[in-house]
Design an enzyme around this catalytic site. Sequence first.
Site, PDB file in Angstrom:
ATOM      1  N   GLU A  49       4.654   7.355  -2.460  1.00  0.00           N
ATOM      2  CA  GLU A  49       3.931   7.922  -1.335  1.00  0.00           C
ATOM      3  C   GLU A  49       4.952   8.036  -0.210  1.00  0.00           C
ATOM      4  O   GLU A  49       5.289   7.054   0.454  1.00  0.00           O
ATOM      5  CB  GLU A  49       2.770   7.042  -0.874  1.00  0.00           C
ATOM      6  CG  GLU A  49       1.943   7.752   0.191  1.00  0.00           C
ATOM      7  CD  GLU A  49       1.562   6.929   1.408  1.00  0.00           C
ATOM      8  OE1 GLU A  49       0.640   7.334   2.117  1.00  0.00           O
ATOM      9  OE2 GLU A  49       2.195   5.891   1.670  1.00  0.00           O
ATOM     10  N   ASP A  75     -20.323  -0.433  -6.968  1.00  0.00           N
ATOM     11  CA  ASP A  75     -20.576  -1.811  -6.528  1.00  0.00           C
ATOM     12  C   ASP A  75     -21.451  -2.506  -7.566  1.00  0.00           C
ATOM     13  O   ASP A  75     -22.600  -2.119  -7.754  1.00  0.00           O
ATOM     14  CB  ASP A  75     -21.282  -1.739  -5.160  1.00  0.00           C
ATOM     15  CG  ASP A  75     -21.750  -3.093  -4.665  1.00  0.00           C
ATOM     16  OD1 ASP A  75     -21.214  -4.120  -5.138  1.00  0.00           O
ATOM     17  OD2 ASP A  75     -22.643  -3.112  -3.795  1.00  0.00           O
ATOM     18  N   ASP A 117     -23.465  -5.965  -2.913  1.00  0.00           N
ATOM     19  CA  ASP A 117     -23.103  -6.411  -1.562  1.00  0.00           C
ATOM     20  C   ASP A 117     -22.632  -5.249  -0.681  1.00  0.00           C
ATOM     21  O   ASP A 117     -22.207  -5.455   0.455  1.00  0.00           O
ATOM     22  CB  ASP A 117     -22.038  -7.519  -1.618  1.00  0.00           C
ATOM     23  CG  ASP A 117     -20.708  -7.033  -2.177  1.00  0.00           C
ATOM     24  OD1 ASP A 117     -20.649  -5.884  -2.694  1.00  0.00           O
ATOM     25  OD2 ASP A 117     -19.731  -7.794  -2.112  1.00  0.00           O
ATOM     26  N   ASP A 138     -16.386  -2.836  -6.360  1.00  0.00           N
ATOM     27  CA  ASP A 138     -15.642  -3.961  -6.928  1.00  0.00           C
ATOM     28  C   ASP A 138     -15.113  -3.603  -8.320  1.00  0.00           C
ATOM     29  O   ASP A 138     -15.460  -2.553  -8.877  1.00  0.00           O
ATOM     30  CB  ASP A 138     -16.521  -5.224  -6.952  1.00  0.00           C
ATOM     31  CG  ASP A 138     -17.940  -4.934  -7.449  1.00  0.00           C
ATOM     32  OD1 ASP A 138     -18.059  -4.266  -8.494  1.00  0.00           O
ATOM     33  OD2 ASP A 138     -18.911  -5.353  -6.781  1.00  0.00           O
ATOM     34  N   ASP A 185       3.341   2.429  -1.789  1.00  0.00           N
ATOM     35  CA  ASP A 185       2.859   2.754  -0.450  1.00  0.00           C
ATOM     36  C   ASP A 185       4.027   2.880   0.537  1.00  0.00           C
ATOM     37  O   ASP A 185       4.939   2.050   0.546  1.00  0.00           O
ATOM     38  CB  ASP A 185       1.938   1.596  -0.013  1.00  0.00           C
ATOM     39  CG  ASP A 185       1.145   1.889   1.241  1.00  0.00           C
ATOM     40  OD1 ASP A 185       0.286   2.783   1.199  1.00  0.00           O
ATOM     41  OD2 ASP A 185       1.384   1.207   2.262  1.00  0.00           O
TER      42      ASP A 185
END
Length: 564
Positions: free
Chosen positions: A290, A42, A46, A50, A228
């Site tokens: 996947e 991060d 926050d 990211d 996915d």
Amino acid sequence: MARDREHALNTDAIQQEQPAGPATGWWTEAVIYQIYPRSFADSDGDGMGDLPGITARLGHLVELGIDAVWLSPFYPSPQADAGYDVADYRDVDPLFGKLSDADRLIGEAHGRGLKVIVDLVPNHTSCAHRWFTEALAAPPGSPERARYIFRDGLGPDGDQPPNDWQSVFGGPAWTRVTEPDGRPGQWYLHLFDTGQPDLNWDNPQVRAEFLDVLRFWLDRGVDGFRVDVAHGLIKQADLANWEEPQEILSGQEAAKPRPPMWDQDGVHEIYREWRRLLEKYSGERVLVAEAWVEPAERLARYVRPDEMHQAFNFEYLLAAWTAPAQYAVITRSLEATDAVGAPTTWVLSNHDVVRHASRLGLTADGGRHNGIGVGDPQPDAALGLRRARAASLLMLALPGSAYLYQGEELGLPEHTTLPDEARQDPTWQRSGHTQRGRDGCRVPIPWEADAPSYGFGPTDASWLPQPSSWAEYALDRQRGVPGSTYEMYRTALRLRREHGLGRGPLEWLSTGDQVLAFRNRGLIVMTNFGAAPVPAPGGEVLHSSAPLDADGRIPTDVTVWLRP
Ligand code: GLC
Ligand code: MG
């Protein structure tokens, strides 16, 4: 037409004079590291990982010695399923940064010799996607609704779902909408959360849109896509009832009939079209499926020469920690992919399963546990780590491509006492609090033992609470420390590269009930699953998951790499 093509392919496979030959290319032996952006690093404090955080930590991945990263979704999303509900496939969610941060990440990774694979979620969009908003505003039968799977309900008032399908996360797979005129209306299909409406892949607009999304990221330089729910895009046309409960990890046993929502033959035509697009780009761009599909032969259909490049080997992930089970799954996996000329893949952990350092400390059956929480039987941490290290060294010596999940290089366990109030996986709610779900493997990872949030970010904010016991797993406690899990992975990855272990071939030397041993490129790899120590074969020990005993024997749950 699709059938003709399949027929042609099968005929090719039978003509032994001209075998396709095994595939070549970086991906055939790559070690690919999964980054879960929410929990890797991060940058702004926050509590949410990211993209700039990832870019700043690329040095770690270079030092570790991996070849490529796969990033779980970072696209704009209401985060109903941690980003697997995509509202815009061509941008970055402000939680994770900006599109320019993605460009910088791709560029810097390439500059350091790392390939970048991004996640593509084609089975469903988010309900916040513009298409779904348009579908809700348009009447039944409209082109806007035809991008999704809308149906009238059953019963005189249409208040019963169109069929009995269950969502993978629990509860019905259908939700009824309110029509623009305020009346209760049609139902839409969502195999996952309500916020993840399934797309209609029989609609040419959907196909065209995803080709364009692929181009968008290919043009930005990505090296491939992890696809996915690749086994879910096409549904049996009649949407026939299927009383079985859904499980994301269940796979399908060979003997059972194929469920009407999974592994339909029509999906393959989609991946052939995508493959043709990728072939137009320079470099070797790859598709990774996947697909929770069994048996291995059925999964191998996704990686035929003109389809995807790789498919995750979940049968391996689910296999029990015993010599016979490991031997069976390794040989079956190699045979199935060899038959189509694709590399085999190996994986032990990801963002959907209990981390293997905990899974293997709970039981050796390798079975599926959908999360562990307060009040559940707790894993034996020391046993789990010992087996996890042995399993990882065994995996990294196998020919093919291996997938690592962030934190496993630290021996990180599952967070098994995460307070239920902190859980965010929709599984927990949707299953009526019977399945704890996947939060325990998604906790932000520890970098520095004494820093706030263990160095995950500059503050102690963390979107899921980190256990107080994680200081000992922090990277800075392991770096340069002989015998640490981190140094074990580094050495393994270096030796794997030096000896070309990813290229094989594998020759079995011992396949008994207690011990497995094989030769790969001049090295001997041996794992002791039995209760008693076993003598090591003669030779120089190059690497081991734990020290040999005073008599030079291999203790229980230890893998050794030797040069004879
Ligand atoms: C895949 C993802 C999982 C997600 C699901 C729905 O299985 O790995 O995290 O919940 O698809 O998109
Ligand atoms: Mg942040």
